[in-house]
Design an enzyme around this catalytic site. Structure first.
Site, mmCIF file in Angstrom:
data_model
loop_
_atom_site.group_PDB
_atom_site.id
_atom_site.type_symbol
_atom_site.label_atom_id
_atom_site.label_comp_id
_atom_site.label_asym_id
_atom_site.label_seq_id
_atom_site.Cartn_x
_atom_site.Cartn_y
_atom_site.Cartn_z
ATOM 1 N N ASP A 54 -81.354 6.524 85.676
ATOM 2 C CA ASP A 54 -80.439 7.507 85.092
ATOM 3 C C ASP A 54 -79.989 7.130 83.698
ATOM 4 O OD1 ASP A 54 -79.064 5.332 86.335
ATOM 5 O OD2 ASP A 54 -77.194 6.440 86.239
ATOM 6 N N ASP A 113 -80.783 3.297 77.098
ATOM 7 C CA ASP A 113 -80.140 2.643 78.237
ATOM 8 C C ASP A 113 -80.335 3.561 79.439
ATOM 9 O OD1 ASP A 113 -78.469 1.408 80.069
ATOM 10 O OD2 ASP A 113 -76.615 2.024 79.073
ATOM 11 N N GLU A 115 -77.303 4.095 88.432
ATOM 12 C CA GLU A 115 -76.642 2.845 88.040
ATOM 13 C C GLU A 115 -75.361 3.103 87.273
ATOM 14 O OE1 GLU A 115 -75.762 -0.487 85.194
ATOM 15 O OE2 GLU A 115 -76.367 1.580 84.763
ATOM 16 N N GLU A 116 -75.346 4.150 86.458
ATOM 17 C CA GLU A 116 -74.263 4.339 85.505
ATOM 18 C C GLU A 116 -72.943 4.784 86.133
ATOM 19 O OE1 GLU A 116 -74.416 3.276 82.656
ATOM 20 O OE2 GLU A 116 -76.404 3.458 81.789
#
Length: 486
Positions: free
Chosen positions: A77, A114, A144-145
Site C-alpha cells: 500500500d 514508499d 502497512e501504513e
C-alpha cells in the site's frame, strides 16, 4: 529526462508499472491482483493468504542452491495524500511521476515510492535472468501504513523457510536499520449538542496551510509545524478575547502523517470582525518568525462565510480546544542509548467533525514499550480531563536492535566494498513490520535499507534518483554474498 530513461532501467520500469496500479491502504485489491498475475507470468510459485499478503518464491541460481534463504519484504500500500487544489481519485487514477533534476516526484500527490520502490526492486529481481542469488522469497504485505493488517494477520507458516530478511522500506541511502519503534493510536470523541448562533454574528473560515508535513515518525524531530496545533492555538486566542462559536473544524487525515492543513468555521460578534483579522495577521507574523526555517510556505487565511444556524455548544468547544492545546505533540523523549534517535513521540494527527461529535486521532511511538504506554497515557489523561471518550489501540511492537546480526555484517561489508565508505547503522523512529515478524520468527535475522526519499506521506514526497542505482547494486551484491547454510 523521463522515467523510462532512468537507471537502473529494470527497477524504474517496474516502478512506473506499479504507479499505474491504485493501492490505497486497506484497498489493495488491484495491486494484489497485479502481483499475483506477475508471479504466475514469470512461472514462479505464488501464494496469496487470507488477509492479502502475497508471496512469490524464486529458486536459487545454479551453484547457490545451498545458501541461506533470503526474504525480501516490502508493503503493497501507499499513503494517499494530495494538494487541496488537485483532482485525483486514488482508487482509479494512476500516479503521475516526473523527473525534476535529481529527484523523482509526482504531480500534486504522494509519489508512492514508499514502498513502491521496494516493490519494483523485488519485481526486477524476480524477473531477472542475469543476477546471482540463493533461494529467495519476496513477500508483499498488506496495509502497512494504517494498521499493519497484513503483518498482524499473517499465519505463522507464510514466511516458512526464511533464514534472513531484508526489509526494503527505508528512506536513507547509506543507512542500515536494525531497529524500529513500536506504536499505538489514541483516539478521542468529544460529543456535543448544537446550539443556535445569535443573529448579529460574523462568520468566517480560518485556514492554516502550506506546511511541510511529512512522516509522523521519521520527521517528528525536524521542527515542522502541526497544522492542527497551529489552528487550535489561534482559536483559543480568539475564544479567550471575544464571544465565540465554533461551527466546524477539520484538520489532518492520516495517523502517520504530520498534518499540513487545517481549517475551522467560526463566528464572533459583528463589531469585532476586523479585530479578528488583525489578530490573525499578528499571529501569522509570530508563526513566520517561529518556523522561518522549517515552514517557508506557511500561510494563514481568513475569509468571510455565509451564516450557518448552529454551532457546537460553546462550553464543549472551549473544553475541546483547551484539551487539543494541551495534548502533547512532537518529541517526548530522546534515546539514552543511541545518540540522535528519537525514543518516544506523539502526533496530533487528525481532527474530524462528525454528526454530533468531534473525532480526534493521535499516534504514539517509542522504541521502549513502557515509554510508549506512558506517552499514550499522558495523551489519554488530557482527553479524559477534557471530557472526551477515549480509547488506545493495542498497537504494534518495536524491533530491538541486534548489532551482532550476520545479515547486518554482510550488508555493511558489501557497502564498504562497493562505495569505499562506512554506512551508518541505526534504529529508526518509525514503524516497520519487522517487530511483528520477530514475534512469530524470533530467530529471523533482519536488516532494512533503501534509497533516499524525502517528504514521504505528503505531496512533497520525492525519490533521489542516483541513490536508487546505489541501493540496487548494494542489494544485488548482498544477495550474491549470502553464506551457505551450516
Amino acid at each position: 529526462m523521463e522515467i523510462k530513461d532512468l537507471k537502473p532501467a529494470s527497477v524504474f520500469h517496474y516502478f512506473s508499472e506499479v504507479c499505474k496500479v491504485p493501492r490505497p491502504s486497506k484497498k489493495e485489491e488491484q495491486i494484489i491482483a497485479f502481483l499475483k498475475a506477475f508471479g504466475r507470468e514469470q512461472g514462479l510459485k505464488t501464494m496469496v493468504d487470507e488477509v492479502g499478503n502475497v508471496r512469490i518464491d524464486k529458486p536459487a541460481t545454479p551453484g547457490m542452491e545451498h545458501c541461506k534463504k533470503v526474504i525480501l519484504q516490502c508493503h503493497e500500500d501507499m499513503v494517499c495524500e494530495k494538494n487541496a487544489d488537485v483532482k485525483h481519485d486514488f482508487l482509479k487514477d494512476p500516479i503521475q511521476p516526473y523527473v525534476e533534476g535529481e529527484w523523482l516526484r509526482a504531480k500534486g500527490t504522494t509519489l508512492g515510492a514508499d514502498d513502491g520502490i521496494g516493490i519494483a526492486a523485488c519485481l526486477a529481481i524476480l524477473a531477472a535472468k542475469d543476477i546471482q542469488h540463493g533461494p529467495i522469497a519476496c513477500i508483499f504485505t498488506r496495509d502497512e501504513e494504517t494498521g499493519m493488517t497484513g503483518a498482524f494477520g499473517m499465519k505463522n507458516d507464510f514466511m516458512e523457510g526464511g533464514d534472513m530478511l531484508i526489509n526494503l522500506d527505508s528512506e536513507d541511502e547509506g543507512e542500515m536499520f536494525i531497529g524500529c519503534a513500536g506504536g499505538a493510536n489514541t483516539e478521542a470523541d468529544f460529543r456535543f449538542k448544537r446550539v443556535p448562533v445569535p443573529e448579529d454574528f460574523y462568520f468566517f473560515r480560518v485556514q492554516i496551510k502550506g506546511l511541510s508535513g511529512g512522516h509522523s515518525g521519521d520527521d517528528i524531530d525536524k521542527g515542522r509545524a502541526n497544522a492542527n496545533k497551529l489552528l487550535v492555538r489561534f482559536l483559543v486566542k480568539i475564544a479567550d478575547k471575544y464571544p465565540f462559536y465554533l461551527c466546524h473544524i477539520d484538520g489532518g487525515n492520516l495517523h502517520n502523517a504530520i498534518p499540513r492543513e487545517a481549517h475551522a468555521l467560526c463566528a464572533v460578534p459583528m463589531e469585532v470582525k476586523e479585530h479578528v483579522r488583525i489578530d490573525l495577521n499578528r499571529y501569522t507574523v509570530e508563526l513566520e518568525n517561529e518556523f522561518s526555517v522549517t515552514e517557508p510556505n506557511l500561510a494563514a487565511d481568513l475569509v468571510s462565510e455565509t451564516r450557518v444556524k448552529e454551532a457546537i455548544d460553546p462550553q464543549v468547544a472551549r473544553k475541546m480546544l483547551r484539551t487539543l492545546y494541551a495534548v502533547h505533540n512532537g518529541v517526548y523523549a530522546m534515546s539514552q542509548d543511541i545518540p540522535g534517535l528519537v525514543e518516544t513521540s506523539s502526533n496530533l494527527a487528525s481532527v474530524k467533525m462528525l454528526d454530533g461529535q468531534v473525532h480526534v486521532v493521535t499516534s504514539q511511538r517509542s522504541s521502549i514499550e513502557s515509554q510508549r504506554e506512558d506517552v499514550s497515557e499522558a495523551v489519554r489523561s488530557a482527553f479524559l480531563l477534557g471530557g472526551a471518550e477515549v480509547a488506545t489501540s493495542d498497537g504494534y511492537p518495536g524491533w530491538k536492535p541486534n548489532p551482532r546480526s550476520e545479515i547486518l555484517q554482510i550488508t555493511v561489508d558489501s557497502y564498504k566494498r562497493l562505495f569505499g565508505k562506512e554506512p551508518k547503522v541505526r534504529a529508526i523512529h518509525a514503524g516497520l513490520e519487522c517487530g511483528l515478524f520477530l514475534q512469530s520468527y524470533p530467530n529471523l535475522d533482519m536488516v532494512s535499507f533503501g534509497p533516499t526519499m524525502r517528504g514521504v506521506h505528503s505531496p512533497d514526497e520525492r525519490l533521489l534518483i542516483p541513490t536508487v542505482d546505489m541501493f540496487w547494486n548494494h542489494l544485488l551484491d548482498v544477495l550474491k554474498n549470502i553464506p551457505r547454510k551450516a
